[in-house]
Design an enzyme around this catalytic site. Structure first.
Site, PDB file in Angstrom:
ATOM      1  N   ASP A 135       2.756   7.114  -7.958  1.00 32.39           N
ATOM      2  CA  ASP A 135       2.393   6.660  -6.527  1.00 32.39           C
ATOM      3  C   ASP A 135       2.740   7.766  -5.628  1.00 32.39           C
ATOM      4  OD1 ASP A 135       1.516   5.253  -4.543  1.00 32.39           O
ATOM      5  OD2 ASP A 135       2.875   3.919  -4.526  1.00 32.39           O
ATOM      6  N   SER A 147       1.370  -2.271  -1.068  1.00 38.62           N
ATOM      7  CA  SER A 147       0.927  -1.327   0.105  1.00 38.62           C
ATOM      8  C   SER A 147       1.018  -1.677   1.284  1.00 38.62           C
ATOM      9  CB  SER A 147      -0.649  -0.914  -0.592  1.00 38.62           C
ATOM     10  OG  SER A 147      -1.014   0.249  -0.023  1.00 38.62           O
TER      11      SER A 147
END
Length: 334
Positions: A277, A177
């Site tokens: 995602d 991330s």
């Protein structure tokens, strides 16, 4: 007679559902897993961990992970080194949080590597781009142990696990991330600046990486919905003065003024995405950009179907997909 009352702290700003900033300067983190101590011996993974200080000014620390079997025998071969940058939107989570501790235990056990999970300074108390410099400095500190190893292996100012067990010809960086975003920026910096001891980064992995751009792509929201999208709000809240805004080269690798991706300072890269995602399109986009940049390394993309953002970190249970993801990362760290 004096009256008694409870003074409620006034909110200065907030980035919901992540953090709240009060007028007295304190920050309340609304998300994130609890901190856990290091473990001399994790019975499930047979991994040892300990915490060390890299720098006091500024404050940078790390949690080190080492396969337990390495400690009680003279190493037959030195271990690849992974310098890891945790996720958390630059403003929460930690190298010491339970979910990242669990991830590194699993990965170190599977890959048989020595991992250095960097505790960089968080925004907004330490505004962006401080975290990038912290992670670069941590990587330089790790690299400095090669020169030290050749000079004096008994110097107590250096970390013995790195000196005794680390293979500096197999140095990797990785992150998830926001940590994946940091990996990209560190790899770009390594393309123009030397690491200590002339150490080279052999490979970099980025999972569910965080990038943006003023032109939405794929399934990203459009128009006003894009402005309200949490990934967009995170960057604007934490780095409001960023030149170029969400097209700043740190968050948009092809934004105005961004250096060519051909300058990435490593020969191998792995980009991991998950089908559910919301950042997956940017991950594939980045993979395509690297492939088309003229960079002379090898890049691959790995997708896990049916999973959401950072599932392999957040899942307490080692599901089949978590195992697949860990095995993929481990096979890269060779």
């Amino acid at each position: 007679m004096a009256s008694t009352s409870t003074t409620k702290k006034e909110i200065a700003s907030e980035l919901l559902p992540l953090i709240r900033v009060y007028k007295d300067g304190t920050v309340e983190r609304l998300w994130g897993s609890p901190y856990v101590p290091p473990c001399p011996h994790d019975p499930q993974t047979n991994v040892s961990s300990k915490d060390i200080t890299i720098s006091q000014y500024p404050t940078i620390s790390a949690r080190l992970f080492l396969p337990q079997n390495q400690i009680y025998q003279k190493p037959q071969h030195l271990l690849p080194i992974l310098v890891y940058f945790h996720g958390g939107g630059f403003c929460f989570e930690s190298a010491f949080s339970s979910d990242h501790h669990r991830l590194l235990n699993r990965l170190v056990s599977q890959a048989q590597v020595l991992a250095v999970s960097v505790e960089y300074r968080l925004a907004p108390e330490n505004p962006l781009p401080n975290c990038y410099q912290d992670c670069w400095d941590a990587l330089q500190w790790v690299s400095s142990h090669r020169t030290h190893k050749e000079l004096d292996a008994n110097n107590t100012n250096k970390e013995p696990w790195l000196v005794n067990y680390g293979n500096f010809d197999k140095l990797y960086i990785g992150g998830d991330s926001a940590g994946g975003n940091i990996v990209h920026n560190v790899a770009m910096k390594a393309g123009v600046e030397r690491l200590c001891g002339d150490v080279k980064i052999l490979g970099a992995f980025m999972s569910h990486l965080y990038f943006l751009g003023s032109k939405p792509i794929g399934s990203e929201p459009k128009g006003e919905d894009f402005e309200k999208w949490l990934p967009c709000k995170v960057w604007k809240f934490l780095y409001p003065s960023a030149p170029g805004g969400i097209d700043n080269p740190m968050v948009n690798p092809v934004g105005a003024g961004a250096p060519s991706l051909a300058g990435l300072g490593c020969p191998r890269m792995l980009v991991c995405v998950s089908s559910k995602d919301e950042l997956s399109d940017r991950g594939v986009w980045y993979y395509d950009l690297v492939k088309e940049s003229g960079w002379r390394g090898e890049v691959e993309v790995f997708e896990v179907e049916g999973e959401e953002h950072a599932f392999h970190i957040l899942s307490e249970v080692e599901t089949e997909n978590v195992k697949i993801m860990i095995e993929c990362l481990a096979s890269f760290l060779v």
